[in-house]
Design a protein around this motif. Structure first.
Motif, PDB file in Angstrom:
ATOM      1  N   ALA A  78      63.271 -43.766  36.931  1.00  0.00           N
ATOM      2  CA  ALA A  78      62.684 -44.573  35.864  1.00  0.00           C
ATOM      3  C   ALA A  78      61.197 -44.759  36.101  1.00  0.00           C
ATOM      4  CB  ALA A  78      63.377 -45.934  35.787  1.00  0.00           C
ATOM      5  N   ASP A  79      60.446 -44.708  35.023  1.00  0.00           N
ATOM      6  CA  ASP A  79      59.015 -44.973  35.080  1.00  0.00           C
ATOM      7  C   ASP A  79      58.801 -46.480  35.200  1.00  0.00           C
ATOM      8  OD1 ASP A  79      56.242 -44.470  32.750  1.00  0.00           O
ATOM      9  OD2 ASP A  79      56.255 -44.603  34.941  1.00  0.00           O
ATOM     10  N   LYS A  80      57.617 -46.896  35.623  1.00  0.00           N
ATOM     11  CA  LYS A  80      57.348 -48.323  35.728  1.00  0.00           C
ATOM     12  C   LYS A  80      56.731 -48.893  34.449  1.00  0.00           C
ATOM     13  CE  LYS A  80      52.814 -47.688  37.911  1.00  0.00           C
ATOM     14  NZ  LYS A  80      51.990 -48.021  39.093  1.00  0.00           N
ATOM     15  N   LEU A  81      56.256 -48.005  33.549  1.00  0.00           N
ATOM     16  CA  LEU A  81      55.639 -48.461  32.314  1.00  0.00           C
ATOM     17  C   LEU A  81      56.669 -48.518  31.192  1.00  0.00           C
ATOM     18  CD1 LEU A  81      52.361 -46.328  32.427  1.00  0.00           C
ATOM     19  CD2 LEU A  81      52.678 -48.706  33.149  1.00  0.00           C
ATOM     20  N   VAL A  82      56.495 -49.433  30.268  1.00  0.00           N
ATOM     21  CA  VAL A  82      57.360 -49.495  29.090  1.00  0.00           C
ATOM     22  C   VAL A  82      56.684 -48.777  27.930  1.00  0.00           C
ATOM     23  CG1 VAL A  82      58.474 -51.642  29.799  1.00  0.00           C
ATOM     24  CG2 VAL A  82      56.421 -51.727  28.372  1.00  0.00           C
ATOM     25  N   PHE A  83      57.544 -48.249  27.036  1.00  0.00           N
ATOM     26  CA  PHE A  83      57.078 -47.548  25.840  1.00  0.00           C
ATOM     27  C   PHE A  83      56.167 -46.363  26.168  1.00  0.00           C
ATOM     28  CE2 PHE A  83      59.149 -50.831  23.859  1.00  0.00           C
ATOM     29  CZ  PHE A  83      58.573 -52.073  24.055  1.00  0.00           C
ATOM     30  N   GLY A  84      56.397 -45.745  27.308  1.00  0.00           N
ATOM     31  CA  GLY A  84      55.579 -44.621  27.716  1.00  0.00           C
ATOM     32  C   GLY A  84      56.101 -43.304  27.198  1.00  0.00           C
ATOM     33  N   ILE A 132      57.310 -39.078  27.497  1.00  0.00           N
ATOM     34  CA  ILE A 132      58.199 -38.271  28.344  1.00  0.00           C
ATOM     35  C   ILE A 132      57.412 -37.826  29.572  1.00  0.00           C
ATOM     36  CG2 ILE A 132      59.271 -36.000  28.507  1.00  0.00           C
ATOM     37  CD1 ILE A 132      61.124 -37.705  27.053  1.00  0.00           C
ATOM     38  N   LEU A 133      58.043 -37.906  30.725  1.00  0.00           N
ATOM     39  CA  LEU A 133      57.436 -37.471  31.977  1.00  0.00           C
ATOM     40  C   LEU A 133      58.332 -36.434  32.622  1.00  0.00           C
ATOM     41  CD1 LEU A 133      56.605 -41.058  33.261  1.00  0.00           C
ATOM     42  CD2 LEU A 133      54.996 -39.459  32.195  1.00  0.00           C
ATOM     43  N   THR A 134      57.731 -35.393  33.203  1.00  0.00           N
ATOM     44  CA  THR A 134      58.559 -34.298  33.707  1.00  0.00           C
ATOM     45  C   THR A 134      58.375 -34.003  35.196  1.00  0.00           C
ATOM     46  OG1 THR A 134      56.908 -32.656  33.063  1.00  0.00           O
ATOM     47  CG2 THR A 134      58.620 -33.192  31.456  1.00  0.00           C
ATOM     48  N   HIS A 135      57.502 -34.737  35.865  1.00  0.00           N
ATOM     49  CA  HIS A 135      57.289 -34.467  37.284  1.00  0.00           C
ATOM     50  C   HIS A 135      57.793 -35.636  38.112  1.00  0.00           C
ATOM     51  CE1 HIS A 135      55.304 -33.416  41.054  1.00  0.00           C
ATOM     52  NE2 HIS A 135      55.198 -32.205  40.554  1.00  0.00           N
ATOM     53  N   SER A 136      58.356 -35.332  39.253  1.00  0.00           N
ATOM     54  CA  SER A 136      58.929 -36.392  40.087  1.00  0.00           C
ATOM     55  C   SER A 136      57.895 -37.424  40.504  1.00  0.00           C
ATOM     56  CB  SER A 136      59.607 -35.787  41.316  1.00  0.00           C
ATOM     57  OG  SER A 136      58.686 -35.052  42.087  1.00  0.00           O
ATOM     58  N   ASN A 137      56.649 -37.009  40.690  1.00  0.00           N
ATOM     59  CA  ASN A 137      55.598 -37.948  41.100  1.00  0.00           C
ATOM     60  C   ASN A 137      55.286 -38.983  40.025  1.00  0.00           C
ATOM     61  OD1 ASN A 137      55.334 -36.692  43.554  1.00  0.00           O
ATOM     62  ND2 ASN A 137      53.532 -35.511  42.978  1.00  0.00           N
ATOM     63  N   ASP A 138      55.716 -38.716  38.793  1.00  0.00           N
ATOM     64  CA  ASP A 138      55.443 -39.643  37.692  1.00  0.00           C
ATOM     65  C   ASP A 138      56.371 -40.851  37.699  1.00  0.00           C
ATOM     66  OD1 ASP A 138      54.892 -36.813  35.525  1.00  0.00           O
ATOM     67  OD2 ASP A 138      53.429 -37.996  36.644  1.00  0.00           O
ATOM     68  N   TYR A 139      57.468 -40.762  38.440  1.00  0.00           N
ATOM     69  CA  TYR A 139      58.483 -41.809  38.381  1.00  0.00           C
ATOM     70  C   TYR A 139      58.365 -42.757  39.555  1.00  0.00           C
ATOM     71  CZ  TYR A 139      60.513 -39.436  34.448  1.00  0.00           C
ATOM     72  OH  TYR A 139      60.698 -38.879  33.199  1.00  0.00           O
ATOM     73  N   GLU A 140      58.545 -44.031  39.251  1.00  0.00           N
ATOM     74  CA  GLU A 140      58.385 -45.078  40.253  1.00  0.00           C
ATOM     75  C   GLU A 140      59.684 -45.426  40.961  1.00  0.00           C
ATOM     76  OE1 GLU A 140      55.486 -46.419  40.934  1.00  0.00           O
ATOM     77  OE2 GLU A 140      56.038 -48.139  42.182  1.00  0.00           O
ATOM     78  N   TYR A 141      60.780 -45.414  40.234  1.00  0.00           N
ATOM     79  CA  TYR A 141      62.044 -45.915  40.775  1.00  0.00           C
ATOM     80  C   TYR A 141      63.101 -44.810  40.794  1.00  0.00           C
ATOM     81  CZ  TYR A 141      59.650 -50.229  39.566  1.00  0.00           C
ATOM     82  OH  TYR A 141      58.716 -51.220  39.452  1.00  0.00           O
TER      83      TYR A 141
END
Length: 126
Positions: free
Chosen positions: A98-104, A106-115
């Motif tokens: 899960a990303d840490k930002l809301v309403f963001g 699509i993210l496709t790289h593992s480094n983009d995700y916080e949790y």
């Protein structure tokens, strides 16, 4: 902090189906971009599918297009990966992210995700 817990991984025969679930708890608004990644020993973690905060936009890696479906239920805090027509090459540990930002976006790289969850093993036998 956000906690993610995956479930649903198991041994299945090629051609079969599995449904993975991920439940979020803690400091989550339920509107973060979420994704499923997978990893096999000796290889980098790769994205399988991602879904934006509303569920209106999804991304799939080429090898799973037409076989896997990602969905989410923000009210329940869950994201699901329906996997059909499974192949031995789908064998991996599957992680929810899960990303840490809301309403963001699509993210496709593992480094983009916080949790991250702890992972669930999917084994597809031939």
């Amino acid at each position: 902090q956000v906690q993610l817990v995956e479930s649903g991984g198991r041994l299945v025969q090629a051609g079969g189906s599995l449904r993975l679930s991920c439940t979020a708890s803690g400091k989550t608004y339920g509107s973060e971009t979420k994704a499923w990644f997978r990893q096999v020993p000796g290889k980098e973690r790769e994205i399988v599918a991602a879904i934006n905060w509303s569920g209106s936009n999804q991304y799939y890696t080429y090898s799973v297009k037409g076989r896997f479906t990602i969905s989410r239920d923000n009210a329940k805090g869950t994201v699901t990966l329906q996997m059909n027509s499974l192949k031995p090459e789908d064998t991996a540990v599957y992680y929810c992210a899960a990303d840490k930002l809301v309403f963001g976006p699509i993210l496709t790289h593992s480094n983009d995700y916080e949790y991250w969850g702890q992972g669930t093993q999917v084994t597809v036998s031939s």
